[in-house]
Write an enzyme that holds these catalytic residues in place. Structure first.
Site, PDB file in Angstrom:
ATOM      1  N   ARG A 299     185.117 129.033 149.007  1.00  0.00           N
ATOM      2  CA  ARG A 299     184.596 128.760 147.667  1.00  0.00           C
ATOM      3  C   ARG A 299     182.703 128.912 147.746  1.00  0.00           C
ATOM      4  O   ARG A 299     182.142 129.311 147.067  1.00  0.00           O
ATOM      5  CB  ARG A 299     184.675 127.425 146.621  1.00  0.00           C
ATOM      6  CG  ARG A 299     184.301 127.404 145.353  1.00  0.00           C
ATOM      7  CD  ARG A 299     185.267 127.417 144.730  1.00  0.00           C
ATOM      8  NE  ARG A 299     185.854 127.953 143.585  1.00  0.00           N
ATOM      9  CZ  ARG A 299     186.539 127.433 142.300  1.00  0.00           C
ATOM     10  NH1 ARG A 299     185.827 126.238 141.415  1.00  0.00           N
ATOM     11  NH2 ARG A 299     186.511 127.693 141.562  1.00  0.00           N
TER      12      ARG A 299
ATOM     13  N   ASN B 104     187.236 118.611 139.723  1.00  0.00           N
ATOM     14  CA  ASN B 104     188.745 118.790 138.658  1.00  0.00           C
ATOM     15  C   ASN B 104     189.550 117.757 137.942  1.00  0.00           C
ATOM     16  O   ASN B 104     189.903 116.888 139.117  1.00  0.00           O
ATOM     17  CB  ASN B 104     189.922 120.033 139.464  1.00  0.00           C
ATOM     18  CG  ASN B 104     189.822 120.145 140.520  1.00  0.00           C
ATOM     19  OD1 ASN B 104     189.270 120.379 141.583  1.00  0.00           O
ATOM     20  ND2 ASN B 104     191.130 120.997 140.855  1.00  0.00           N
TER      21      ASN B 104
ATOM     22  N   THR C 194     185.133 115.102 133.222  1.00  0.00           N
ATOM     23  CA  THR C 194     186.584 114.821 131.882  1.00  0.00           C
ATOM     24  C   THR C 194     187.744 113.840 132.509  1.00  0.00           C
ATOM     25  O   THR C 194     188.249 114.289 133.539  1.00  0.00           O
ATOM     26  CB  THR C 194     186.639 115.894 130.823  1.00  0.00           C
ATOM     27  OG1 THR C 194     185.444 117.002 131.103  1.00  0.00           O
ATOM     28  CG2 THR C 194     187.171 115.095 129.505  1.00  0.00           C
TER      29      THR C 194
ATOM     30  N   CYS D  94     190.463 123.035 129.136  1.00  0.00           N
ATOM     31  CA  CYS D  94     189.774 121.684 128.986  1.00  0.00           C
ATOM     32  C   CYS D  94     190.926 121.246 127.574  1.00  0.00           C
ATOM     33  O   CYS D  94     191.528 120.789 127.468  1.00  0.00           O
ATOM     34  CB  CYS D  94     188.497 121.936 129.017  1.00  0.00           C
ATOM     35  SG  CYS D  94     187.491 122.026 129.921  1.00  0.00           S
ATOM     36  N   PHE D  95     191.041 121.874 126.634  1.00  0.00           N
ATOM     37  CA  PHE D  95     191.556 121.398 125.342  1.00  0.00           C
ATOM     38  C   PHE D  95     192.763 120.619 125.358  1.00  0.00           C
ATOM     39  O   PHE D  95     192.786 119.529 125.377  1.00  0.00           O
ATOM     40  CB  PHE D  95     191.693 122.807 123.995  1.00  0.00           C
ATOM     41  CG  PHE D  95     190.261 122.523 123.445  1.00  0.00           C
ATOM     42  CD1 PHE D  95     189.026 122.749 123.665  1.00  0.00           C
ATOM     43  CD2 PHE D  95     190.132 123.787 122.535  1.00  0.00           C
ATOM     44  CE1 PHE D  95     187.767 122.273 123.695  1.00  0.00           C
ATOM     45  CE2 PHE D  95     189.101 123.820 122.043  1.00  0.00           C
ATOM     46  CZ  PHE D  95     187.993 123.447 122.005  1.00  0.00           C
TER      47      PHE D  95
HETATM   48  N1  LIG Z   1     185.528 123.994 133.171  1.00  0.00           N
HETATM   49  C1  LIG Z   1     185.067 123.537 132.038  1.00  0.00           C
HETATM   50  O1  LIG Z   1     184.193 124.657 131.101  1.00  0.00           O
HETATM   51  C2  LIG Z   1     184.523 122.581 131.539  1.00  0.00           C
HETATM   52  C3  LIG Z   1     183.706 122.006 131.233  1.00  0.00           C
HETATM   53  C4  LIG Z   1     183.483 120.824 130.663  1.00  0.00           C
HETATM   54  C5  LIG Z   1     184.047 119.903 131.348  1.00  0.00           C
HETATM   55  N2  LIG Z   1     185.042 120.038 131.993  1.00  0.00           N
HETATM   56  C6  LIG Z   1     185.746 119.184 133.322  1.00  0.00           C
HETATM   57  O2  LIG Z   1     184.636 119.543 134.534  1.00  0.00           O
HETATM   58  C7  LIG Z   1     185.445 119.119 135.732  1.00  0.00           C
HETATM   59  C8  LIG Z   1     185.463 120.131 136.670  1.00  0.00           C
HETATM   60  O3  LIG Z   1     185.679 121.382 136.490  1.00  0.00           O
HETATM   61  P1  LIG Z   1     186.009 123.051 136.763  1.00  0.00           P
HETATM   62  O4  LIG Z   1     186.559 123.765 135.872  1.00  0.00           O
HETATM   63  O5  LIG Z   1     184.072 123.297 137.129  1.00  0.00           O
HETATM   64  O6  LIG Z   1     186.668 122.443 137.795  1.00  0.00           O
HETATM   65  P2  LIG Z   1     186.774 123.795 139.134  1.00  0.00           P
HETATM   66  O7  LIG Z   1     188.157 124.012 139.557  1.00  0.00           O
HETATM   67  O8  LIG Z   1     186.441 125.202 138.433  1.00  0.00           O
HETATM   68  O9  LIG Z   1     185.220 123.381 140.346  1.00  0.00           O
HETATM   69  C9  LIG Z   1     186.362 121.771 140.965  1.00  0.00           C
HETATM   70  C10 LIG Z   1     185.703 122.153 142.203  1.00  0.00           C
HETATM   71  O10 LIG Z   1     185.992 121.199 142.755  1.00  0.00           O
HETATM   72  C11 LIG Z   1     186.091 120.281 144.639  1.00  0.00           C
HETATM   73  N3  LIG Z   1     186.181 119.440 144.809  1.00  0.00           N
HETATM   74  C12 LIG Z   1     187.856 118.715 144.420  1.00  0.00           C
HETATM   75  N4  LIG Z   1     188.121 117.828 145.256  1.00  0.00           N
HETATM   76  C13 LIG Z   1     187.044 117.296 146.311  1.00  0.00           C
HETATM   77  C14 LIG Z   1     185.939 117.043 146.801  1.00  0.00           C
HETATM   78  N5  LIG Z   1     186.957 115.537 146.766  1.00  0.00           N
HETATM   79  N6  LIG Z   1     185.106 116.840 147.469  1.00  0.00           N
HETATM   80  C15 LIG Z   1     184.959 117.976 146.996  1.00  0.00           C
HETATM   81  N7  LIG Z   1     185.390 118.793 146.284  1.00  0.00           N
HETATM   82  C16 LIG Z   1     186.036 119.003 146.132  1.00  0.00           C
HETATM   83  C17 LIG Z   1     187.674 121.841 143.878  1.00  0.00           C
HETATM   84  O11 LIG Z   1     187.410 122.208 145.249  1.00  0.00           O
HETATM   85  C18 LIG Z   1     186.758 123.024 143.342  1.00  0.00           C
HETATM   86  O12 LIG Z   1     186.070 123.798 143.506  1.00  0.00           O
HETATM   87  C19 LIG Z   1     186.640 118.895 134.485  1.00  0.00           C
HETATM   88  O13 LIG Z   1     186.808 117.152 134.906  1.00  0.00           O
HETATM   89  C20 LIG Z   1     187.222 119.159 133.472  1.00  0.00           C
HETATM   90  O14 LIG Z   1     187.752 119.051 132.453  1.00  0.00           O
HETATM   91  C21 LIG Z   1     185.454 121.704 132.622  1.00  0.00           C
HETATM   92  O1  LIG Z   2     187.111 129.195 116.300  1.00  0.00           O
HETATM   93  C1  LIG Z   2     187.711 129.332 117.139  1.00  0.00           C
HETATM   94  C2  LIG Z   2     187.191 128.655 118.131  1.00  0.00           C
HETATM   95  C3  LIG Z   2     187.715 128.919 119.537  1.00  0.00           C
HETATM   96  N1  LIG Z   2     188.839 129.382 119.787  1.00  0.00           N
HETATM   97  C4  LIG Z   2     189.613 129.072 121.028  1.00  0.00           C
HETATM   98  O2  LIG Z   2     189.479 127.829 121.851  1.00  0.00           O
HETATM   99  C5  LIG Z   2     189.447 128.260 123.218  1.00  0.00           C
HETATM  100  C6  LIG Z   2     188.538 126.978 123.657  1.00  0.00           C
HETATM  101  O3  LIG Z   2     187.517 127.895 123.241  1.00  0.00           O
HETATM  102  P1  LIG Z   2     185.444 127.043 123.823  1.00  0.00           P
HETATM  103  O4  LIG Z   2     185.983 125.598 122.965  1.00  0.00           O
HETATM  104  O5  LIG Z   2     185.009 128.190 123.340  1.00  0.00           O
HETATM  105  O6  LIG Z   2     186.030 127.429 125.401  1.00  0.00           O
HETATM  106  P2  LIG Z   2     185.796 126.092 126.413  1.00  0.00           P
HETATM  107  O7  LIG Z   2     185.341 127.109 127.323  1.00  0.00           O
HETATM  108  O8  LIG Z   2     187.057 126.116 127.125  1.00  0.00           O
HETATM  109  O9  LIG Z   2     184.954 125.277 126.111  1.00  0.00           O
HETATM  110  C7  LIG Z   2     185.622 123.561 125.489  1.00  0.00           C
HETATM  111  O10 LIG Z   2     186.585 122.842 126.714  1.00  0.00           O
HETATM  112  C8  LIG Z   2     185.198 122.501 127.435  1.00  0.00           C
HETATM  113  C9  LIG Z   2     185.653 121.534 128.987  1.00  0.00           C
HETATM  114  O11 LIG Z   2     185.926 120.133 128.166  1.00  0.00           O
HETATM  115  C10 LIG Z   2     183.954 121.610 126.972  1.00  0.00           C
HETATM  116  O12 LIG Z   2     183.125 121.415 128.015  1.00  0.00           O
HETATM  117  C11 LIG Z   2     183.523 122.570 125.151  1.00  0.00           C
HETATM  118  O13 LIG Z   2     182.604 121.865 125.027  1.00  0.00           O
HETATM  119  C12 LIG Z   2     184.328 122.696 124.907  1.00  0.00           C
HETATM  120  O14 LIG Z   2     183.961 123.914 123.183  1.00  0.00           O
HETATM  121  C13 LIG Z   2     188.995 129.608 123.641  1.00  0.00           C
HETATM  122  O15 LIG Z   2     190.612 129.898 123.805  1.00  0.00           O
HETATM  123  C14 LIG Z   2     188.770 130.534 121.958  1.00  0.00           C
HETATM  124  O16 LIG Z   2     189.769 132.018 121.999  1.00  0.00           O
HETATM  125  C15 LIG Z   2     189.743 129.605 118.609  1.00  0.00           C
HETATM  126  O17 LIG Z   2     190.857 130.320 118.630  1.00  0.00           O
HETATM  127  N2  LIG Z   2     189.246 129.667 117.688  1.00  0.00           N
END
Ligand SMILES: NC(=O)c1ccc[n+]([C@@H]2O[C@H](COP(=O)([O-])OP(=O)(O)OC[C@H]3O[C@@H](n4cnc5c(N)ncnc54)[C@H](O)[C@@H]3O)[C@@H](O)[C@H]2O)c1
Ligand SMILES: O=c1ccn([C@@H]2O[C@H](COP(=O)(O)OP(=O)(O)O[C@H]3O[C@H](CO)[C@@H](O)[C@H](O)[C@H]3O)[C@@H](O)[C@H]2O)c(=O)[nH]1
Length: 458
Positions: free
Chosen positions: A39, A88, A129, A274-275
């Protein structure tokens, strides 16, 4: 003033967050750290490990100036004053809390890396999270393992970005939560994080609270958003079995200013990393607090989601004369939403597996999801993946000779496909199942398609 930030975890959250900080704070050096060498190699080579609009441009602007990517976690920790944890936190797949609680081993290993490397005071920012109380756990691990006389302050600063709009969400957040101890040291640390955000976030959008409240706010926000999607999806089932139209009902509900229209778009069910994970975690926390009714209330949101997904697949089978065995179904869209290459928990995976259980032949097209990812996702749910699934890079080829189209992701390009041309190449009767309500149903019917759409009594 903070001049050096490290971020543990260079994934969907870590890298967009680092890039936006680097852009808005040119005097701060930001280093994204990861144990995944591949990565980091890709980030350094300008190869995006996933698609996120605007991210590549932002990285190009900042990389090598004040944005760096490295696997040298120890060095990164040592020079940083402020460390973001963006690792993660998936649902546990084994042991205590299996299927519900968060797997905290990545958080713990990040905390242990900090403890072993740190040679000066650190502010740790929990962006992942996490379950309630994680900030305290991190502090406990740090205190037990670090060199003496090093002070750590842990702040909860959950991330609310959505994939596909991550850069916009980071640049213009509705709010930034900073949860932390209200002690002199805690307030000083909160002030430092606050000053970083102040570079681009209006002050009244930065909200202080205790760490428990901040951790719970993140889980609860996702639960509320998912609940709205399940609510409208439940209404869509009523619409399909009556004369109501879900899009009209959405307007009828959403124009109440107390409710609003956001997150009320009916679909085949929500996906994403996430959800589901966060609701499972919220419910797990409720059970551990002996709040069984509260846990069950939130789990119903997930049950409704599974039901919606299965209902869509069942409608396909029922409308196609109760059998899809040996019939080709073109799946348009495999990512969990448009604007991303991410397929984690995508409803398309489950719809594919339901259709495969009925021995359908699947022709899958998605503009961003990679073939290997699609196949490996389906393999986890169905042993027929390799036998019955083909992945295409051209939607017209994918749909040729198909008996039906199942539109699963709301990619804009699906609206402008030449459905007349497609109709001519399909088996008849040709069906369209619009799982996102984005197509012109009247026009499709005029062409000759048999049309079904979520929440419409067609
Ligand atoms: N993906 C989203 O849209 C989103 C949005 C908001 C919050 N979150 C939260 O943020 C967190 C991260 O999510 P993500 O989607 O970015 O995950 P991800 O899997 O894309 O990235 C996590 C990274 O952390 C690395 N990692 C794990 N353990 C490690 C360690 N000890 N040292 C160094 N690197 C390490 C992994 O190799 C990976 O590349 C989760 O808790 C998730 O719920 C995700
Ligand atoms: O009216 C709607 C809105 C969303 N979705 C679905 O819901 C899922 C999640 O969508 P979205 O929330 O846009 O995407 P994520 O990237 O999963 O983001 C959510 O999850 C993240 C990880 O925690 C949070 O940070 C964000 O605030 C939260 O929106 C997807 O499959 C969408 O297609 C619907 O079906 N109907």
């Amino acid at each position: 003033m903070v001049t050096d930030i490290a971020c543990i975890g260079a994934g969907y959250v870590g890298v967009p967050t680092c890039s936006v900080i680097a852009k808005h704070c040119p005097d701060i050096t930001v280093t994204a750290l990861d144990i995944d060498e591949e990565r980091i190699k890709n980030w350094n080579a300008g190869i995006m490990p996933f698609y996120e609009p605007g991210l590549k441009e932002l990285i190009t602007e900042c990389k090598g100036k004040n944005l760096f990517f490295s696997t040298d976690i120890r060095a990164g920790i040592q020079k940083a004053e402020l460390i973001l944890i963006c690792v993660n936190t998936p649902t546990r797949e084994y042991g205590l809390g299996k299927g519900g609680g968060s797997d905290m081993r990545y958080i713990e290993s990040a905390a242990r890396s900090i403890a072993s490397a740190a040679e000066s005071n650190k502010i740790i920012i929990e962006k992942s999270t996490v379950p309630l109380g994680t900030a305290d756990h991190i502090l406990h691990i740090l205190k037990a393992n670090s060199k003496p006389n090093i002070e750590f302050i842990i702040l909860s600063n959950p991330e609310f970005l959505s994939e596909g709009t991550a850069i916009h969400n980071l640049e213009k957040p509705d709010r930034v939560l900073i949860g932390g101890p209200q002690t002199p040291g805690g307030l000083e640390a909160i002030g430092k994080l606050y000053n970083i955000y102040k570079h681009w976030v209006p002050e009244d959008r930065i909200i202080g609270m205790n760490a428990f409240s901040s951790e719970l706010s993140k889980l609860a926000t996702n639960a509320f958003l998912a609940q709205r999607v399940s609510s409208i999806n439940s209404i869509s089932a009523i619409c399909e079995n009556s004369g109501a139209d879900v899009i009209e009902v959405l307007l009828g509900i959403g124009t109440d200013s107390r409710i609003g229209t956001k997150y009320l778009m009916p679909s085949i069910g929500f996906g994403g990393s996430c959800f589901k994970k966060d609701i499972l975690n919220l419910a797990y926390i409720c059970y551990s607090l002996n709040l069984t009714e509260v846990a069950e209330y939130w789990l119903q949101v997930l049950k409704m989601n599974e039901y919606q997904c299965k209902r869509f697949a069942s409608s396909i089978i029922e409308r196609m004369f109760s059998s899809v065995a040996g019939k080709s179904i073109g799946i348009l869209g495999f990512t969990f939403k448009k604007g991303t290459s991410d397929t984690r928990e995508s409803a398309s995976i489950y719809i594919s597996s339901y259709l495969l259980a009925d021995h359908a032949l699947l022709h899958i097209y998605d503009p961003r999801a990679e073939e290997e990812r699609i196949l490996s996702d389906i393999r986890k749910e169905s042993e027929l993946a390799d036998e019955l699934v083909s992945v295409y890079t051209d939607p017209y080829l994918a749909l040729k000779n198909c008996h039906a189209i199942a539109l699963c992701t709301e990619w804009d390009e699906f609206k402008s496909l030449d459905y007349k041309r497609i109709f001519e190449t399909m088996r008849k009767p040709a069906f369209v199942f619009d799982g996102r309500n984005i197509l012109d149903h009247k026009n499709l019917e005029e062409i000759g398609y048999q049309v079904y759409a979520i929440g419409k009594n067609l």
